[in-house]
Design a protein around this motif. Structure first.
Motif, PDB file in Angstrom:
ATOM      1  N   HIS A  41      54.780  63.153  16.367  1.00 37.85           N
ATOM      2  CA  HIS A  41      54.891  62.395  15.599  1.00 37.85           C
ATOM      3  C   HIS A  41      53.781  61.900  15.014  1.00 37.85           C
ATOM      4  O   HIS A  41      53.509  60.531  15.153  1.00 37.85           O
ATOM      5  N   PRO A  42      52.857  62.636  14.258  1.00 36.83           N
ATOM      6  CA  PRO A  42      51.624  62.223  13.583  1.00 36.83           C
ATOM      7  C   PRO A  42      51.763  61.094  12.678  1.00 36.83           C
ATOM      8  O   PRO A  42      52.535  61.095  12.069  1.00 36.83           O
ATOM      9  N   PHE A  43      50.980  60.299  12.488  1.00 35.76           N
ATOM     10  CA  PHE A  43      50.726  59.160  11.529  1.00 35.76           C
ATOM     11  C   PHE A  43      52.034  58.301  11.838  1.00 35.76           C
ATOM     12  O   PHE A  43      52.462  57.609  10.936  1.00 35.76           O
ATOM     13  N   SER A  44      52.173  57.984  12.943  1.00 36.41           N
ATOM     14  CA  SER A  44      53.169  56.850  13.520  1.00 36.41           C
ATOM     15  C   SER A  44      52.513  55.655  13.989  1.00 36.41           C
ATOM     16  O   SER A  44      51.341  55.815  14.585  1.00 36.41           O
ATOM     17  N   THR A  45      53.072  54.425  14.059  1.00 36.47           N
ATOM     18  CA  THR A  45      52.232  53.439  14.872  1.00 36.47           C
ATOM     19  C   THR A  45      52.789  53.477  16.120  1.00 36.47           C
ATOM     20  O   THR A  45      53.686  54.051  16.521  1.00 36.47           O
ATOM     21  N   ALA A  46      52.285  52.518  16.973  1.00 32.76           N
ATOM     22  CA  ALA A  46      52.663  52.482  18.310  1.00 32.76           C
ATOM     23  C   ALA A  46      54.081  52.188  18.446  1.00 32.76           C
ATOM     24  O   ALA A  46      54.746  52.740  19.308  1.00 32.76           O
ATOM     25  N   ASN A  47      54.716  51.186  17.637  1.00 29.03           N
ATOM     26  CA  ASN A  47      56.089  50.703  17.968  1.00 29.03           C
ATOM     27  C   ASN A  47      56.930  51.945  17.324  1.00 29.03           C
ATOM     28  O   ASN A  47      57.925  52.308  17.947  1.00 29.03           O
ATOM     29  N   GLU A  48      56.300  52.714  16.491  1.00 30.86           N
ATOM     30  CA  GLU A  48      57.220  53.755  16.136  1.00 30.86           C
ATOM     31  C   GLU A  48      57.353  54.988  16.846  1.00 30.86           C
ATOM     32  O   GLU A  48      58.419  55.425  17.246  1.00 30.86           O
ATOM     33  N   LEU A  49      56.003  55.074  17.656  1.00 26.49           N
ATOM     34  CA  LEU A  49      55.851  56.273  18.739  1.00 26.49           C
ATOM     35  C   LEU A  49      56.985  55.741  19.810  1.00 26.49           C
ATOM     36  O   LEU A  49      57.700  56.571  20.403  1.00 26.49           O
ATOM     37  N   TRP A  50      56.967  54.527  20.240  1.00 30.50           N
ATOM     38  CA  TRP A  50      57.792  53.855  21.286  1.00 30.50           C
ATOM     39  C   TRP A  50      59.383  54.300  20.939  1.00 30.50           C
ATOM     40  O   TRP A  50      60.100  54.882  21.662  1.00 30.50           O
ATOM     41  N   GLU A  51      59.515  53.891  19.893  1.00 26.53           N
ATOM     42  CA  GLU A  51      61.130  54.328  19.125  1.00 26.53           C
ATOM     43  C   GLU A  51      61.474  55.633  19.213  1.00 26.53           C
ATOM     44  O   GLU A  51      62.598  55.948  19.350  1.00 26.53           O
ATOM     45  N   LEU A  52      60.557  56.475  18.916  1.00 25.58           N
ATOM     46  CA  LEU A  52      60.608  57.948  18.797  1.00 25.58           C
ATOM     47  C   LEU A  52      60.590  58.633  20.063  1.00 25.58           C
ATOM     48  O   LEU A  52      61.120  59.865  20.171  1.00 25.58           O
ATOM     49  N   ALA A  53      60.228  57.981  21.161  1.00 23.29           N
ATOM     50  CA  ALA A  53      60.022  58.559  22.478  1.00 23.29           C
ATOM     51  C   ALA A  53      61.514  58.645  23.188  1.00 23.29           C
ATOM     52  O   ALA A  53      62.570  58.228  22.785  1.00 23.29           O
ATOM     53  N   THR A  54      61.759  59.854  23.790  1.00 21.94           N
ATOM     54  CA  THR A  54      62.898  60.209  24.443  1.00 21.94           C
ATOM     55  C   THR A  54      63.440  58.829  25.445  1.00 21.94           C
ATOM     56  O   THR A  54      62.359  58.202  25.850  1.00 21.94           O
ATOM     57  N   ASP A  55      64.414  58.883  25.897  1.00 21.73           N
ATOM     58  CA  ASP A  55      64.799  57.839  26.879  1.00 21.73           C
ATOM     59  C   ASP A  55      64.013  58.004  28.302  1.00 21.73           C
ATOM     60  O   ASP A  55      63.582  56.971  28.784  1.00 21.73           O
TER      61      ASP A  55
END
Length: 104
Positions: A41-55
């Protein structure tokens, strides 16, 4: 890439915790996990990366702050790069985004 343990201004308790974290092998694993998130997920913020992570990834990382910490470590090691800040799609505040120039 994986040598950074604690930051100079961390309290002693934080430094102790990160050394225990490293001793259990979680530090290296979490850095690699966050690097994989940045690559997916390039060009994502830390919070976006957290939300995009799998469970499962969120369970391993425990909290969004762990993503931020490992991004800082990866940046210090030259493994990820950051962009100019933009509005975060999760929080709405202005944050940098992250990318890996070597593995777009």
């Amino acid at each position: 890439m994986l040598e950074t343990l604690s930051h100079a201004n961390d309290p002693t308790s934080s430094a102790d915790a990160i050394h225990e974290h490293a001793k259990r092998g979680k530090l290296t694993g979490n850095k690699l996990l966050v690097l994989a998130l940045v690559r997916r997920h390039p060009f994502s913020t830390a919070n976006e990366l957290w939300e995009l992570a799998t469970d499962e990834e969120r369970k391993t990382l425990s909290e969004v702050q762990e993503v931020r910490r490992r991004l800082t470590d990866l940046f210090a090691a030259g493994r990820v790069h950051r962009t100019e800040p933009r509005a975060c799609r999760v929080k709405g505040n202005t944050m940098v985004t992250w990318f890996d120039r070597d593995n777009p």
